[in-house]
Scaffold this active site. Structure first.
Site, PDB file in Angstrom:
ATOM      1  N   ASP A  73       0.839  -1.208   0.000  1.00 21.55           N
ATOM      2  CA  ASP A  73       0.000   0.000   0.000  1.00 21.55           C
ATOM      3  C   ASP A  73       0.870   1.253   0.000  1.00 21.55           C
ATOM      4  O   ASP A  73       2.031   1.215   0.420  1.00 21.55           O
ATOM      5  CB  ASP A  73      -0.888   0.037   1.252  1.00 21.55           C
ATOM      6  CG  ASP A  73      -1.906  -1.087   1.265  1.00 21.55           C
ATOM      7  OD1 ASP A  73      -2.187  -1.653   0.192  1.00 21.55           O
ATOM      8  OD2 ASP A  73      -2.417  -1.392   2.364  1.00 21.55           O
TER       9      ASP A  73
HETATM   10  N1  URA Z   1      -1.552  -5.819   4.051  1.00 19.26           N
HETATM   11  C1  URA Z   1      -1.976  -4.542   3.995  1.00 19.26           C
HETATM   12  O1  URA Z   1      -3.006  -4.192   4.563  1.00 19.26           O
HETATM   13  N2  URA Z   1      -1.221  -3.650   3.310  1.00 19.26           N
HETATM   14  C2  URA Z   1      -0.058  -3.965   2.692  1.00 19.26           C
HETATM   15  O2  URA Z   1       0.602  -3.091   2.103  1.00 19.26           O
HETATM   16  C3  URA Z   1       0.360  -5.312   2.756  1.00 19.26           C
HETATM   17  C4  URA Z   1      -0.406  -6.223   3.447  1.00 19.26           C
END
Ligand code: URA
Length: 239
Positions: A106
């Site tokens: 993310d």
């Molecule tokens: N889980 C999440 O919520 N975000 C990420 O970037 C990776 C795993």
């Protein structure tokens, strides 16, 4: 994504704009080398990364690249974006536009990200059956509780995708910090899992994919090619 595999005679006929019978002649005259070895068979399967020469002339030279990047917070895991800086913008390799991302993070997550131009490698690693582990250090808004361990291990039903998450390992490191190991990568998976406990993720950092770990030598925003040893961690049946 094309896997770029073909028979040697097809590839040479196409590249050299000659007939297949002329390819056979080149092979008979021992003029063709594939990855440093004399090629004998027309039906040898080559791929887009095979290094091919004919009589010392380079016909195909397109090496596979495997890049490890320490993704900083605020950089988007995409190849193009109208608003944010992308992980590709952080790279300085002449081949960077050939790369794709394996397992996004993310925007506000950080840590280990892999990029490659080898789609066979990424398809194998990302295949659900491969169950390659991904380890995250997660900082939470509220204290962690023991019941979360069992809930992560049991799996959680995600209505939107109509799936139950694969067993995940949660280790409590301190009151607000956990280590979570997943073998899949659902959209915002860790945030959604802690969301079930009304506990907000305040920081999320990926430390490892399989046996590959992010060491301190790679600062946020820095990248390098994987070593042969690191690449061997992802050899078939070795994750
Ligand atoms: N889980 C999440 O919520 N975000 C990420 O970037 C990776 C795993």
């Amino acid at each position: 994504m094309s896997l770029g595999r073909s028979r040697l005679d097809t590839l040479l006929a196409e590249k050299l704009k000659i007939k297949r019978k002329d390819v056979r002649l080149l092979l008979a005259k021992q003029q063709v080398n594939v990855d440093g070895r004399r090629a004998k068979d027309v039906d040898l399967i080559v791929d887009k990364f095979s290094f091919i020469t004919v009589d010392e002339m380079v016909v195909q030279d397109n090496p596979a690249h495997y890049i490890i990047l320490n993704k900083p917070i605020g950089v988007v895991s995409a190849t193009t974006d109208d608003i944010h800086q992308t992980v590709i913008d952080l790279l300085d390799y002449p081949f960077k536009d050939q790369l794709h991302i394996l397992g996004r993070l993310d925007l506000n997550s950080s840590g280990l990200l892999l990029l490659t131009n080898d789609s066979r490698f990424s398809q194998r690693l990302m295949h659900p059956q491969a169950k390659v582990s991904k380890t995250y250090q997660v900082t939470l808004d509220k204290p962690l509780t023991e019941d979360m361990i069992e809930a992560f291990a049991r799996g959680m039903y995600f209505e939107f995708e109509d799936i139950t998450t694969q067993p995940a390992k949660l280790e409590i490191i301190s009151e607000h910090v956990a280590q979570v190991t997943l073998t899949e990568g659902r959209y915002h998976q860790i945030k959604r899992m802690f969301g079930r406990f009304r506990n907000q993720v305040v920081a999320l950092h990926r430390d490892a994919i399989g046996r590959l770990t992010l060491d301190e030598t790679l600062k946020p925003g820095q990248s390098r090619e994987l070593s042969a040893k690191e690449l061997s961690f992802f050899a078939a049946k070795d994750n």
